[in-house]
Design an enzyme around this catalytic site. Sequence first.
Site, short mmCIF file in Angstrom:
data_model
loop_
_atom_site.label_atom_id
_atom_site.label_comp_id
_atom_site.label_asym_id
_atom_site.label_seq_id
_atom_site.Cartn_x
_atom_site.Cartn_y
_atom_site.Cartn_z
N HIS A 229 55.42 30.01 106.42
CA HIS A 229 56.49 29.83 107.42
C HIS A 229 56.41 31.04 108.35
O HIS A 229 56.19 32.16 107.91
CB HIS A 229 57.81 29.73 106.65
CG HIS A 229 59.01 30.28 107.33
ND1 HIS A 229 59.47 29.79 108.51
CD2 HIS A 229 59.87 31.25 106.96
CE1 HIS A 229 60.56 30.47 108.85
NE2 HIS A 229 60.83 31.36 107.92
N TYR A 263 65.51 30.34 113.70
CA TYR A 263 66.61 31.25 113.39
C TYR A 263 66.27 32.66 113.89
O TYR A 263 65.09 32.97 114.16
CB TYR A 263 66.92 31.25 111.88
CG TYR A 263 65.82 31.77 110.99
CD1 TYR A 263 65.67 33.13 110.76
CD2 TYR A 263 64.95 30.89 110.34
CE1 TYR A 263 64.67 33.61 109.92
CE2 TYR A 263 63.95 31.36 109.50
CZ TYR A 263 63.81 32.72 109.29
OH TYR A 263 62.82 33.19 108.48
N ASP A 548 78.15 10.57 80.68
CA ASP A 548 78.89 9.49 80.03
C ASP A 548 77.90 8.39 79.68
O ASP A 548 76.98 8.09 80.44
CB ASP A 548 80.08 9.00 80.85
CG ASP A 548 79.70 8.38 82.20
OD1 ASP A 548 78.57 8.61 82.67
OD2 ASP A 548 80.55 7.68 82.76
P1 FAD Z 1 58.73 36.70 94.87
O1 FAD Z 1 59.44 37.67 95.68
O2 FAD Z 1 57.49 36.12 95.41
O3 FAD Z 1 58.44 37.40 93.49
C1 FAD Z 1 57.56 36.88 92.54
C2 FAD Z 1 56.77 38.02 91.97
O4 FAD Z 1 55.99 37.56 90.89
C3 FAD Z 1 55.83 38.61 92.98
O5 FAD Z 1 56.17 39.94 93.22
C4 FAD Z 1 54.47 38.45 92.34
O6 FAD Z 1 53.61 39.54 92.57
C5 FAD Z 1 54.82 38.31 90.88
N1 FAD Z 1 53.80 37.61 90.11
C6 FAD Z 1 53.26 36.40 90.42
N2 FAD Z 1 52.32 36.08 89.52
C7 FAD Z 1 52.26 37.09 88.62
C8 FAD Z 1 51.50 37.33 87.46
N3 FAD Z 1 50.56 36.46 87.05
N4 FAD Z 1 51.72 38.47 86.77
C9 FAD Z 1 52.66 39.36 87.17
N5 FAD Z 1 53.40 39.18 88.28
C10 FAD Z 1 53.22 38.05 88.99
N6 FAD Z 1 65.13 33.47 101.93
C11 FAD Z 1 66.39 33.65 102.31
O7 FAD Z 1 67.29 33.45 101.51
N7 FAD Z 1 66.71 34.06 103.57
C12 FAD Z 1 65.77 34.28 104.49
O8 FAD Z 1 66.07 34.63 105.63
C13 FAD Z 1 64.41 34.07 104.14
N8 FAD Z 1 63.46 34.23 105.05
C14 FAD Z 1 62.15 34.12 104.68
C15 FAD Z 1 61.18 34.38 105.62
C16 FAD Z 1 59.84 34.32 105.27
C17 FAD Z 1 58.81 34.60 106.30
C18 FAD Z 1 59.50 33.96 103.94
C19 FAD Z 1 58.09 33.89 103.52
C20 FAD Z 1 60.47 33.68 103.03
C21 FAD Z 1 61.82 33.75 103.37
N9 FAD Z 1 62.82 33.47 102.46
C22 FAD Z 1 64.12 33.67 102.83
C23 FAD Z 1 62.51 32.99 101.12
C24 FAD Z 1 62.57 34.13 100.11
O9 FAD Z 1 61.83 35.20 100.58
C25 FAD Z 1 62.03 33.71 98.76
O10 FAD Z 1 62.53 32.46 98.41
C26 FAD Z 1 62.39 34.71 97.68
O11 FAD Z 1 62.06 36.00 98.08
C27 FAD Z 1 61.69 34.38 96.38
O12 FAD Z 1 61.94 35.39 95.45
P2 FAD Z 1 61.19 35.39 94.06
O13 FAD Z 1 61.64 36.57 93.29
O14 FAD Z 1 61.33 34.08 93.43
O15 FAD Z 1 59.64 35.46 94.44
N1 THG Z 2 76.10 0.33 81.99
C1 THG Z 2 75.61 0.78 80.84
N2 THG Z 2 75.52 2.09 80.57
C2 THG Z 2 75.92 3.00 81.48
C3 THG Z 2 76.48 2.57 82.71
C4 THG Z 2 76.54 1.19 82.95
N3 THG Z 2 75.80 4.31 81.22
C5 THG Z 2 75.96 5.26 82.27
C6 THG Z 2 77.10 4.88 83.17
N4 THG Z 2 76.93 3.51 83.61
C7 THG Z 2 78.36 4.99 82.38
N5 THG Z 2 79.53 4.71 83.13
C8 THG Z 2 80.43 3.75 82.79
C9 THG Z 2 81.71 3.88 83.28
C10 THG Z 2 82.69 2.98 82.91
C11 THG Z 2 82.38 1.93 82.07
C12 THG Z 2 81.09 1.76 81.64
C13 THG Z 2 80.10 2.69 81.99
C14 THG Z 2 83.45 0.99 81.62
N6 THG Z 2 84.64 1.53 81.31
C15 THG Z 2 85.77 0.73 80.87
C16 THG Z 2 87.06 1.44 81.26
O1 THG Z 2 87.02 2.60 81.61
O2 THG Z 2 88.08 0.78 81.21
C17 THG Z 2 85.77 0.48 79.40
C18 THG Z 2 85.97 1.67 78.54
C19 THG Z 2 86.26 1.34 77.10
O3 THG Z 2 86.63 0.20 76.78
O4 THG Z 2 86.09 2.27 76.28
O5 THG Z 2 83.23 -0.19 81.52
O6 THG Z 2 76.96 0.73 84.03
N7 THG Z 2 75.15 -0.08 79.93
#
Ligand code: FAD
Ligand code: THG
Length: 816
Positions: A229, A263, A548
């Site tokens: 980027h 940005y 659920d």
């Molecule tokens: P990293 O900082 O990459 O750290 C991972 C570390 O693991 C590295 O230091 C690496 O050396 C180490 N490592 C990897 N493999 C090994 C290994 N085998 N052994 C030992 N060490 C290892 N984010 C924002 O929130 N705001 C921003 O404005 C923003 N701007 C950005 C702009 C740019 C140009 C870029 C590139 C990124 C930007 N990001 C921004 C994203 C952000 O920088 C990253 O998402 C964040 O820094 C990731 O952090 P991290 O600790 O996961 O990874």
């Molecule tokens: N069908 C089946 N499984 C499911 C769902 C489904 N699992 C995940 C999700 N959907 C679960 N959610 C619900 C929510 C409500 C009900 C069933 C599944 C339901 N409730 C009645 C009530 O609240 O009155 C009966 C409860 C009871 O008698 O205990 O029917 O869609 N297979």
Amino acid sequence: MSSTPATSPRVVVIGAGIVGCSLADELTARGWDDITVLEQGPLPAPGGSTSHAPGLVYRTSPSKTLSAFAQYTVEKFSALRADGQSCFNAVGGLELATTPERWADLHRKAGLAASWGIEGEIIGPDACLKLWPLLDRDRVLGGFHTPGDGLARSLSACRAQTERAVARGARFLDRTTVTGIEQRGGRVTGVTTDRGSFAADLVVSAAGFWGPVIGRMAGIGIPLLPLAHQYAKTTPLAELAGVNNPRTEASRPILRHQDRDLYFREHTDRIGIGSYAHRPLPVDAFAVPRYDEAPAMPSSYPFTEEDFAPSWEDCKTLLPALAHTRVDEGFNGVFSFTPDGMPVLGESSALRGFWLAEAVWVTHSAGVAKAVAEWMTDGRASLDLHECEVSRFESAQSSPAYVEERAARQFIEVYDVIHPLQSMEQPRPLRVSPFYARQLRLGAHFLEGGGWERPHWYEANAGLAATEQLPTREPWSARHWSPIAAAEARATREKVAMYDMTPLRRLEVTGPGALDFLQHMTSNNLAKKPGSVTYTLLLDETGGVLSDLTVARLAEQHFQLGANTPADLDRLLDHAPDDVHIRDITPGTCCIGVWGPLARDLVQPLTRDDLSHQALGYFKALRTHIGHVPVTAMRLSYVGELGWELYTTADLGLRLWDTLWEAGRPHGVIAAGRSAFNSLRLEKGYRAWGHDMTAEHNPYEAGLGFAVRMNKGDFIGRDALVALGEPTRRLTALTLDDPAAVVLGKEPVYVNSGGCAAGYVTSAGYGYTLGRCVAYAWLPPLAPGTPVHIEYFGEKTAATVVEEPLFDPKMTHILK
Ligand code: FAD
Ligand code: THG
């Protein structure tokens, strides 16, 4: 503080970027004292993404969890100090609109901010100019100003947290490259490095975009793609001379011009520019140069000027003063993108003790570290992490091709206005039910979920929709919606409809220990005769709702579960004793829901078993045949109508569909989609897990106390439920007063005219039977009849708290 282990397990953290450093701090703060952070590069700037991150922190996101992560990062880094200054510079954030579409979307964003408790204000062009005098007034329609956003000093925050962790006993070893992950019997036992081995009980990969490399050492696919980027700095601007203190570097808000994928931030008298406008530039994580061999840093590739050229023109248009400058230095910096834009967190189910904290922005880093530390310490985090858990990906979403295509798409769309129902376009279709060919013929309008093609409505029903009297929708809520959904809902309430329920996750639990196991794992009483179905909850140890489920006891030792996310399967597998076998049978099977007052007229003639209410009551299951097709019939209905879920194997699915369709013709059967389905379930008050409730909520406040049997014996979460006091919030049913008004979910809800939002909408949809929009919301306890306001695109719409269920409280539609 939480339960500190008596003797700390040995932890190796791979990577000392912002994530690894924050994690070492959070773990040691919780009493873990055997932490070794291994970093291949030299500290304190080892050359990963963090080493050059400009540090912009915008907290507001459609994800409540991501917003909470960011809020914690701001809080924490504001209090952290390095070199005598705070690690956060709260210059504020300003997002601009230069198009009407963005201007509307900023209002939606302001709503999200209010929902998650982030201060922000929509401002006009003059106020934007006051905050950013260099803007071209004529280009700007307005902006969204968030005073608490700003700039993280990433490397300072790394240093401050490292020092704190070291003082509490952590070790940081730089210039140490992890080359292998050691394991025995499905558990991690340590890591090998170019400087010897390190035994460990737990290994956390915080290796940023090197995640896939570490993953391969562990034998695990990591669903992220490193992408470059562009970031550039201009030459000094005369207009900025003397404006900023060189120590703090910036005083004006961080700026976003999303209509052009750009940005900006200040670097004293220069401007830093980030661009997402260019083509995706994927980087092979396995081919990244080592620190000593990299021209600049391993995460920094040479600037490709031609990719930046159109952006530079856009920059000069927005900030005319830039015409007197040029790009002084630029680079293509690498960081991680995932198929859904969310981080990848949690323990691998394939290798116990191997944890991931990858694809994390600086913005979310401290929040992520806190959540992962809580999770490692207590077995759960205080925030709902389901959108971030590594287990969220289906096996159909695990191919490198899928990860690459989707992640590149996330890059392209990073600043796009995204509708909550919008599906990605590629790779599709991926998963289809056996009825797909029929659905296509009926003109299904598909949206994608979990890799599945899911019909939302069928053009074949357009004729039925002609008579629907519906208020017109504004364009946003009209997207991915059709008046046909109203006709499909009506047909379900008045006649009979077929719903494709194949994407509903199905788990089979068998074996001598199956009943005891499920009794222990879930909240309702399952000790019933074979042939019974029970609605029950998977709770965590604190009583939070993990899922659920419906549990059908098909035989003494054979249960079929209707579940939600892939995490449900992981949770059960994690706890299963040797005499219990669990299988995900979703891919090999299918399901059709046949619901409506004529459902029995349709289905009964197709089977020789008695489907009367007396013979097969509500929440009962029966193995029978529909024509030539063996099925398991379950008498339940998420849409609140008479009928059955009919399950069979995938090979017989088409035959089942055709059999039901033929038999249904005289009754006017239709195929109906998820749009109607969602409307009907909202009217009936049935909750959707992951939207209406999550692990952050207990069953009582979620209105699910009926699915808890405290006297059935012990189960996970029971002790915590015993200790609960009166709820301070409730999942509350609302209807919108204006029959033409619609909200979609995540909007803020106001109880009094002034002040902060009292809560937020979880899910919403038009109730075609009721003739109004239904919304569920987390709110303080309120009596039915209480007037509230929901803010939608900046406008307050009146709504009223209503008694549940809104539709058919006497169950006359179901019990017959
Ligand atoms: P990293 O900082 O990459 O750290 C991972 C570390 O693991 C590295 O230091 C690496 O050396 C180490 N490592 C990897 N493999 C090994 C290994 N085998 N052994 C030992 N060490 C290892 N984010 C924002 O929130 N705001 C921003 O404005 C923003 N701007 C950005 C702009 C740019 C140009 C870029 C590139 C990124 C930007 N990001 C921004 C994203 C952000 O920088 C990253 O998402 C964040 O820094 C990731 O952090 P991290 O600790 O996961 O990874
Ligand atoms: N069908 C089946 N499984 C499911 C769902 C489904 N699992 C995940 C999700 N959907 C679960 N959610 C619900 C929510 C409500 C009900 C069933 C599944 C339901 N409730 C009645 C009530 O609240 O009155 C009966 C409860 C009871 O008698 O205990 O029917 O869609 N297979």
